[in-house]
Design an enzyme around this catalytic site. Structure first.
Site, PDB file in Angstrom:
ATOM      1  N   ARG A  83      11.729  -5.489  18.414  1.00  0.00           N
ATOM      2  CA  ARG A  83      11.002  -4.219  18.291  1.00  0.00           C
ATOM      3  C   ARG A  83      11.843  -3.305  17.407  1.00  0.00           C
ATOM      4  NH1 ARG A  83       9.000  -1.345  23.525  1.00  0.00           N
ATOM      5  NH2 ARG A  83       7.536  -0.399  22.036  1.00  0.00           N
ATOM      6  N   GLN A 187       1.984   4.010  29.773  1.00  0.00           N
ATOM      7  CA  GLN A 187       3.281   4.062  30.450  1.00  0.00           C
ATOM      8  C   GLN A 187       3.376   5.278  31.383  1.00  0.00           C
ATOM      9  OE1 GLN A 187       2.790   3.312  27.233  1.00  0.00           O
ATOM     10  NE2 GLN A 187       4.522   2.251  26.276  1.00  0.00           N
ATOM     11  N   ASP A 228      13.463   7.361  21.137  1.00  0.00           N
ATOM     12  CA  ASP A 228      13.758   5.978  20.756  1.00  0.00           C
ATOM     13  C   ASP A 228      14.724   5.879  19.590  1.00  0.00           C
ATOM     14  OD1 ASP A 228      10.869   5.981  22.051  1.00  0.00           O
ATOM     15  OD2 ASP A 228      11.784   4.000  22.320  1.00  0.00           O
TER      16      ASP A 228
HETATM   17  C1  LIG Z   1      14.225   6.737  27.662  1.00  0.00           C
HETATM   18  S1  LIG Z   1      13.601   5.992  26.239  1.00  0.00           S
HETATM   19  C2  LIG Z   1      11.924   5.871  26.662  1.00  0.00           C
HETATM   20  C3  LIG Z   1      11.042   5.846  25.464  1.00  0.00           C
HETATM   21  O1  LIG Z   1      10.649   4.495  25.165  1.00  0.00           O
HETATM   22  C4  LIG Z   1       9.244   4.440  25.230  1.00  0.00           C
HETATM   23  O2  LIG Z   1       8.676   3.538  24.323  1.00  0.00           O
HETATM   24  P1  LIG Z   1       8.169   2.089  24.868  1.00  0.00           P
HETATM   25  O3  LIG Z   1       7.478   2.329  26.181  1.00  0.00           O
HETATM   26  O4  LIG Z   1       7.250   1.614  23.769  1.00  0.00           O
HETATM   27  O5  LIG Z   1       9.422   1.247  24.987  1.00  0.00           O
HETATM   28  C5  LIG Z   1       8.815   5.860  24.910  1.00  0.00           C
HETATM   29  O6  LIG Z   1       8.957   6.153  23.547  1.00  0.00           O
HETATM   30  C6  LIG Z   1       9.803   6.620  25.744  1.00  0.00           C
HETATM   31  O7  LIG Z   1       9.946   7.979  25.457  1.00  0.00           O
END
Ligand SMILES: CSC[C@H]1O[C@H](OP(=O)(O)O)[C@H](O)[C@@H]1O
Length: 326
Positions: A83, A187, A228
């Site tokens: 990713r 999420q 991120d």
């Molecule tokens: C504490 S970092 C969490 C950050 O990661 C998530 O992305 P994903 O669910 O695609 O891994 C999202 O950007 C969150 O803010």
């Protein structure tokens, strides 16, 4: 409390985030391919958790391939590329891989150090951010809005944006948290709501498109999110939908805080325009709950992240301090 990701004997063990909130289960990943699949499916996700996954996956390869360093380096490349947006994934891979000349056990020791350091960093960053929010917002108790999941599930432990909530809630400073559902993979509705419920924090789930109206109705005091990848000038890549939240917060004069461990800061990038944004599958948008919700031939635009310019951010807070913004 169980770590989101950990090492056990010869395997990487994760909380299966695809199963939540319906079921709390773990997955035991014994190969790099299984780990990469779990990363791509978001069974393990969140920038700091991905940093740990990158480090542990590199250790798994080093223990398996021994002196065949070319094989380990090939696995490390595949892990880092699983990713592209969260800098932590490649950071974790690089940090573990640097120990390869000392042997597989040394790589594993370094990977375990990444895990141990993450929770400490998140507790420090979120405590600092909680104090900054209390200084900035006069109203008590606070009504917070967050996006996606930046809780313990996005990290090895504790969380970043939700780590702020834990600090403030414990001190009696939280009236409620508005949790954006966070389309398309939800999420927020699935994971943040589950964490808030587990912690006994009053919360409401809302469509991402309702957040600006919540602000316009005076229901929100402060926005706090994770990250991120943070560029050198303070531009922040975070889950898609973060940038419009920042625009709405600016319109309504609300503080907008970003919380992350220092491992999320990428000083090699001068600005957010250089951050690679992951594009994900059309099915994530054209299907919902396993059912098609758009025509078969619908074209789709599905970036998994966006970039919030530093001038829309009140403060980027890490375990090392508050980043000076442009
Ligand atoms: C504490 S970092 C969490 C950050 O990661 C998530 O992305 P994903 O669910 O695609 O891994 C999202 O950007 C969150 O803010």
């Amino acid at each position: 409390m169980r770590r989101t990701i950990d090492w056990d004997e010869d395997a990487v063990v994760i909380i299966d985030q695809c199963a939540l909130p319906g079921a709390f289960s773990t997955l035991r990943l014994r190969t790099v391919d299984e780990l990469i699949d779990a990363i791509r499916r978001l069974a393990v996700r969140g920038a700091p958790a991905l940093g740990a996954a990158g480090a542990l996956g590199t250790a798994m390869s080093a223990l398996r391939h021994g002196a065949d360093h070319a094989a380990v380096e090939a696995d490390a490349k595949r892990l880092a590329e699983a990713r592209p947006t969260a800098v932590n994934l490649s950071w974790g891979v690089r940090r573990a891989l640097a120990k390869l000349p000392e042997g597989g056990q040394a790589v594993l020791v370094e990977a375990k150090a990444v895990l141990d350091e993450d929770e400490t960093a998140n507790r420090q960053a979120s405590a600092r951010a909680a104090e900054a929010i209390l200084d900035r917002c006069a109203r008590r108790p606070l009504r917070l809005l967050t996006h996606c999941n930046a809780g313990r599930l996005a990290t090895v432990g504790w969380g970043t944006a939700l780590g702020v909530v834990w600090h403030l809630h414990t001190a009696g400073h939280v009236e409620y948290v508005f949790a954006d559902e966070t389309r398309p993979l939800l999420q927020g509705a699935r994971l943040t709501a589950w964490e808030l419920a587990q912690a006994g924090v009053p919360y409401r789930v809302l469509p991402d498109s309702a957040a600006a109206t919540a602000m316009a109705r005076g229901l929100i005091d402060c926005v706090v999110v994770g990250a991120d990848r943070i560029a050198a000038n303070g531009d922040v890549a975070n889950k898609i939908g973060t940038y419009p939240l920042a625009l709405a917060a600016a319109r309504h004069g609300l503080p907008f805080f970003v919380v992350a461990p220092e491992s999320t800061v990428d000083r090699t990038l001068p600005g957010g325009e250089h951050i690679v944004i992951e594009e994900r599958s059309a099915a994530e948008v054209t299907e919902f709950g396993g059912r098609r919700v758009a025509p078969d031939d619908a074209a789709v635009f599905n970036p998994a992240f966006d970039v919030t310019p530093a001038d829309l951010i009140t403060a980027v807070v890490t375990d090392q301090g508050i980043l000076p913004l442009a």
